[in-house]
Design a protein around this motif. Sequence first.
Motif, short mmCIF file in Angstrom:
data_model
loop_
_atom_site.label_atom_id
_atom_site.label_comp_id
_atom_site.label_asym_id
_atom_site.label_seq_id
_atom_site.Cartn_x
_atom_site.Cartn_y
_atom_site.Cartn_z
N ALA A 17 -4.38 -5.07 -9.43
CA ALA A 17 -3.37 -5.96 -8.73
C ALA A 17 -2.86 -6.07 -7.16
CB ALA A 17 -1.59 -5.00 -9.79
N ILE A 18 -3.49 -4.51 -6.38
CA ILE A 18 -3.85 -4.79 -4.89
C ILE A 18 -4.93 -5.69 -4.50
CG2 ILE A 18 -3.65 -3.13 -3.45
CD1 ILE A 18 -2.05 -0.77 -4.74
N ARG A 19 -5.33 -6.63 -4.23
CA ARG A 19 -5.93 -7.73 -3.07
C ARG A 19 -5.52 -8.03 -1.71
NH1 ARG A 19 -7.20 -9.44 -9.01
NH2 ARG A 19 -9.14 -8.02 -10.07
N PRO A 20 -5.91 -7.46 -1.21
CA PRO A 20 -5.33 -8.11 -0.45
C PRO A 20 -4.99 -9.64 -0.13
CG PRO A 20 -7.26 -7.60 0.26
CD PRO A 20 -6.91 -7.23 -1.10
N TYR A 40 -3.51 11.77 -10.04
CA TYR A 40 -2.98 10.90 -9.05
C TYR A 40 -2.74 10.82 -7.86
CZ TYR A 40 0.05 11.21 -13.30
OH TYR A 40 0.37 10.82 -14.37
N CYS A 41 -2.77 12.01 -7.39
CA CYS A 41 -3.10 11.90 -5.40
C CYS A 41 -4.71 11.79 -5.38
CB CYS A 41 -2.47 13.17 -5.28
SG CYS A 41 -1.46 13.56 -5.06
N GLU A 42 -5.54 12.07 -6.31
CA GLU A 42 -7.20 11.12 -6.08
C GLU A 42 -6.97 9.53 -5.89
OE1 GLU A 42 -9.38 13.12 -8.89
OE2 GLU A 42 -9.46 15.59 -7.38
N ALA A 43 -6.36 9.31 -6.50
CA ALA A 43 -6.31 7.72 -7.22
C ALA A 43 -5.81 7.28 -5.41
CB ALA A 43 -5.50 7.50 -8.15
N TYR A 44 -4.24 7.52 -5.09
CA TYR A 44 -3.79 7.06 -4.22
C TYR A 44 -4.65 6.79 -3.02
CZ TYR A 44 0.99 5.93 -5.73
OH TYR A 44 2.30 5.46 -6.39
N GLN A 73 -9.84 2.31 0.37
CA GLN A 73 -9.94 1.13 -0.20
C GLN A 73 -8.89 -0.18 0.80
OE1 GLN A 73 -9.91 0.36 -4.09
NE2 GLN A 73 -11.70 1.46 -4.37
N LEU A 74 -7.84 -0.51 0.78
CA LEU A 74 -7.09 -1.25 1.33
C LEU A 74 -6.62 -0.90 2.92
CD1 LEU A 74 -4.62 -3.28 0.43
CD2 LEU A 74 -2.53 -1.17 0.69
N GLY A 75 -7.20 0.03 3.28
CA GLY A 75 -7.40 -0.31 5.30
C GLY A 75 -9.16 -0.36 5.31
N LYS A 76 -9.25 -0.72 4.54
CA LYS A 76 -11.33 -1.46 5.34
C LYS A 76 -10.48 -2.45 4.74
CE LYS A 76 -14.28 2.43 4.44
NZ LYS A 76 -15.20 3.27 3.01
N ALA A 77 -10.21 -3.06 4.07
CA ALA A 77 -10.20 -4.56 3.71
C ALA A 77 -9.03 -5.41 4.50
CB ALA A 77 -9.14 -4.18 1.49
N PRO A 96 -1.79 11.30 7.76
CA PRO A 96 -3.26 11.97 7.63
C PRO A 96 -3.42 11.16 5.54
CG PRO A 96 -2.05 13.73 8.50
CD PRO A 96 -1.14 12.97 8.27
N VAL A 97 -4.36 11.00 5.82
CA VAL A 97 -4.68 10.08 3.82
C VAL A 97 -3.69 11.08 2.82
CG1 VAL A 97 -5.60 9.38 1.95
CG2 VAL A 97 -5.86 8.81 4.57
N PRO A 98 -4.50 12.14 3.61
CA PRO A 98 -4.12 13.25 1.79
C PRO A 98 -2.86 13.36 1.52
CG PRO A 98 -5.83 14.35 3.02
CD PRO A 98 -5.25 13.37 3.95
#
Length: 199
Positions: free
Chosen positions: A74-77, A130-134, A140-144, A152-154
Amino acid sequence: MARMPLAERRGQLTGAAIRAMTRDGVARTTTRSIAAEAGVSLSVFHYCFDSKQALLESVMETITGHYVTMVTDAIRPRATLRETVRAGFQVYWDHVAANPGEHMLTYELTQYALRRPGFEHLARRQYEMYCEAYAELLGQLGKAMDFELAVPVPVLARYLAAMTDGMTLNLLVLGNDEAAARILDLITDHVAGLVREQA
């Protein structure tokens, strides 16, 4: 009964366990009832899983993996970061509303694991997943979409896991009404405010 590769048979039994546990609860679901649900003998079950712990781990990984795939798809730019984030939350929210029993099962599995000596690591692994998936989705979203995080991401990944947990339980208890739908907008605005586009 046709012979089936071990991985496929384990998948069949895991699916049967999810159906049985969603219907009957974790504590009342036995290896015998799972085998019956899958249409296999008890010996086939024990060939595939050497313990209930191994089965529960497979169930948790399967359910979590399904949620991650669903949200990732669902999370496509989209035109804006906000629209992208909102789409991810919406597809998850719709899944909870349409499949409340499966989501109740995730809470029951967590509590079951925490209360059983020797099973606690399953609950920890569930939340680590859950945390790893987020964290992976954020990367991925940051790059796209070319943005950087204000935290921080974690930290943000763990926050999102906790927030999704509370959002899910709220929906399961109070139902899907107008106020619940507006929560998605509030959460989306908050999350979108935690990132900044790069200049």
